[in-house]
Design a protein around this motif. Structure first.
Motif, PDB file in Angstrom:
ATOM      1  N   PHE A   1     -10.866 -10.739  18.023  1.00  0.00           N
ATOM      2  CA  PHE A   1     -10.913 -12.147  17.657  1.00  0.00           C
ATOM      3  C   PHE A   1     -11.970 -12.869  18.487  1.00  0.00           C
ATOM      4  O   PHE A   1     -12.189 -12.528  19.646  1.00  0.00           O
ATOM      5  N   TYR A   2     -12.577 -13.903  17.888  1.00  0.00           N
ATOM      6  CA  TYR A   2     -13.604 -14.688  18.566  1.00  0.00           C
ATOM      7  C   TYR A   2     -13.362 -16.174  18.376  1.00  0.00           C
ATOM      8  O   TYR A   2     -12.982 -16.607  17.285  1.00  0.00           O
ATOM      9  N   GLY A   3     -13.626 -16.943  19.433  1.00  0.00           N
ATOM     10  CA  GLY A   3     -13.627 -18.400  19.351  1.00  0.00           C
ATOM     11  C   GLY A   3     -12.255 -19.021  19.172  1.00  0.00           C
ATOM     12  O   GLY A   3     -11.220 -18.367  19.256  1.00  0.00           O
ATOM     13  N   ALA A   4     -12.271 -20.325  18.903  1.00  0.00           N
ATOM     14  CA  ALA A   4     -11.034 -21.094  18.748  1.00  0.00           C
ATOM     15  C   ALA A   4     -10.243 -20.633  17.530  1.00  0.00           C
ATOM     16  O   ALA A   4      -9.018 -20.525  17.576  1.00  0.00           O
ATOM     17  N   ASP A   5     -10.950 -20.333  16.433  1.00  0.00           N
ATOM     18  CA  ASP A   5     -10.266 -19.835  15.242  1.00  0.00           C
ATOM     19  C   ASP A   5      -9.619 -18.486  15.546  1.00  0.00           C
ATOM     20  O   ASP A   5      -8.510 -18.207  15.097  1.00  0.00           O
ATOM     21  N   GLY A   6     -10.308 -17.666  16.314  1.00  0.00           N
ATOM     22  CA  GLY A   6      -9.755 -16.381  16.713  1.00  0.00           C
ATOM     23  C   GLY A   6      -8.518 -16.526  17.577  1.00  0.00           C
ATOM     24  O   GLY A   6      -7.568 -15.745  17.453  1.00  0.00           O
ATOM     25  N   GLU A   7      -8.507 -17.535  18.449  1.00  0.00           N
ATOM     26  CA  GLU A   7      -7.327 -17.790  19.283  1.00  0.00           C
ATOM     27  C   GLU A   7      -6.124 -18.117  18.405  1.00  0.00           C
ATOM     28  O   GLU A   7      -5.016 -17.632  18.658  1.00  0.00           O
ATOM     29  N   ASN A   8      -6.338 -18.926  17.374  1.00  0.00           N
ATOM     30  CA  ASN A   8      -5.240 -19.268  16.464  1.00  0.00           C
ATOM     31  C   ASN A   8      -4.744 -18.033  15.721  1.00  0.00           C
ATOM     32  O   ASN A   8      -3.535 -17.829  15.586  1.00  0.00           O
ATOM     33  N   LYS A   9      -5.671 -17.210  15.234  1.00  0.00           N
ATOM     34  CA  LYS A   9      -5.278 -15.991  14.521  1.00  0.00           C
ATOM     35  C   LYS A   9      -4.562 -15.018  15.451  1.00  0.00           C
ATOM     36  O   LYS A   9      -3.608 -14.346  15.038  1.00  0.00           O
ATOM     37  N   LEU A  10      -4.995 -14.954  16.699  1.00  0.00           N
ATOM     38  CA  LEU A  10      -4.337 -14.090  17.675  1.00  0.00           C
ATOM     39  C   LEU A  10      -2.905 -14.558  17.925  1.00  0.00           C
ATOM     40  O   LEU A  10      -1.977 -13.737  17.962  1.00  0.00           O
ATOM     41  N   MET A  11      -2.695 -15.854  18.073  1.00  0.00           N
ATOM     42  CA  MET A  11      -1.342 -16.377  18.288  1.00  0.00           C
ATOM     43  C   MET A  11      -0.445 -16.079  17.086  1.00  0.00           C
ATOM     44  O   MET A  11       0.718 -15.699  17.248  1.00  0.00           O
ATOM     45  N   GLU A  12      -0.978 -16.215  15.876  1.00  0.00           N
ATOM     46  CA  GLU A  12      -0.207 -15.889  14.673  1.00  0.00           C
ATOM     47  C   GLU A  12       0.171 -14.415  14.663  1.00  0.00           C
ATOM     48  O   GLU A  12       1.311 -14.056  14.355  1.00  0.00           O
ATOM     49  N   LEU A  13      -0.801 -13.568  14.999  1.00  0.00           N
ATOM     50  CA  LEU A  13      -0.539 -12.127  15.019  1.00  0.00           C
ATOM     51  C   LEU A  13       0.496 -11.786  16.084  1.00  0.00           C
ATOM     52  O   LEU A  13       1.425 -11.007  15.824  1.00  0.00           O
ATOM     53  N   GLU A  14       0.380 -12.356  17.266  1.00  0.00           N
ATOM     54  CA  GLU A  14       1.338 -12.073  18.333  1.00  0.00           C
ATOM     55  C   GLU A  14       2.751 -12.481  17.920  1.00  0.00           C
ATOM     56  O   GLU A  14       3.709 -11.754  18.181  1.00  0.00           O
ATOM     57  N   ASN A  15       2.884 -13.634  17.287  1.00  0.00           N
ATOM     58  CA  ASN A  15       4.200 -14.070  16.816  1.00  0.00           C
ATOM     59  C   ASN A  15       4.753 -13.096  15.786  1.00  0.00           C
ATOM     60  O   ASN A  15       5.955 -12.797  15.777  1.00  0.00           O
TER      61      ASN A  15
END
Length: 153
Positions: free
Chosen positions: A131-145
């Motif tokens: 993941f990259y950038g702010a959008d990647g941070e959001n996608k990472l949080m969704e995936l972790e959940n």
């Protein structure tokens, strides 16, 4: 005066390098999900990512959230040797498969769909989500959940 200028340049360079490393994180392991070793990585440096890809012992599914970063990697590294499957997470591309820099790339609308539909097989494999950038941070949080459902069973 020359010594002071050299010291100032050295300090500025050191500060610049330190700021570069602020956004970089280390690769995180989530254990086995559907028999696959699952990892995530937020904002990896190119050299770190390349050396990591070449060190994995099993076939790799490489999942990117950013098309430009994927294109950049593909122009500098022949992934045929280490990567079994390339995946791009994109809800704006309607095709199932696209070609990026001569490589076939599976398109998934989100990480959850990818896990449900494409990772439920028995072969040993590693899955790395990048993941990259702010959008990647959001996608990472969704995936972790989402991954928490599998990790707490």
């Amino acid at each position: 005066m020359k010594v002071k200028e050299d010291l100032t340049k050295a300090l500025l360079q050191a500060r610049k390098e330190a700021l570069q490393y602020v956004d970089c994180t280390s690769m995180q392991s989530y254990g086995k999900i559907f028999g696959k070793d699952v990892f995530t990585w937020l904002n990896p440096f190119d050299f770190q990512l390349k050396s990591t890809l070449t060190s994995f012992p099993f076939p790799l599914t490489l999942v990117f959230s950013d098309r430009q970063a994927l294109e950049k990697l593909l122009t500098t590294l022949n992934t045929d040797i280490w990567v079994d499957q390339l995946v791009l997470i994109s809800d704006s591309i309607t095709d199932d498969i696209v070609e990026i820099d001569g490589n076939k790339c599976l398109i998934a609308p989100n990480c959850q769909t990818l896990i449900k539909e494409n990772l439920n097989t028995s072969a040993k494999q590693i899955v790395l989500f990048v993941f990259y950038g702010a959008d990647g941070e959001n996608k990472l949080m969704e995936l972790e959940n989402y991954l928490k459902m599998f990790l707490t069973r």
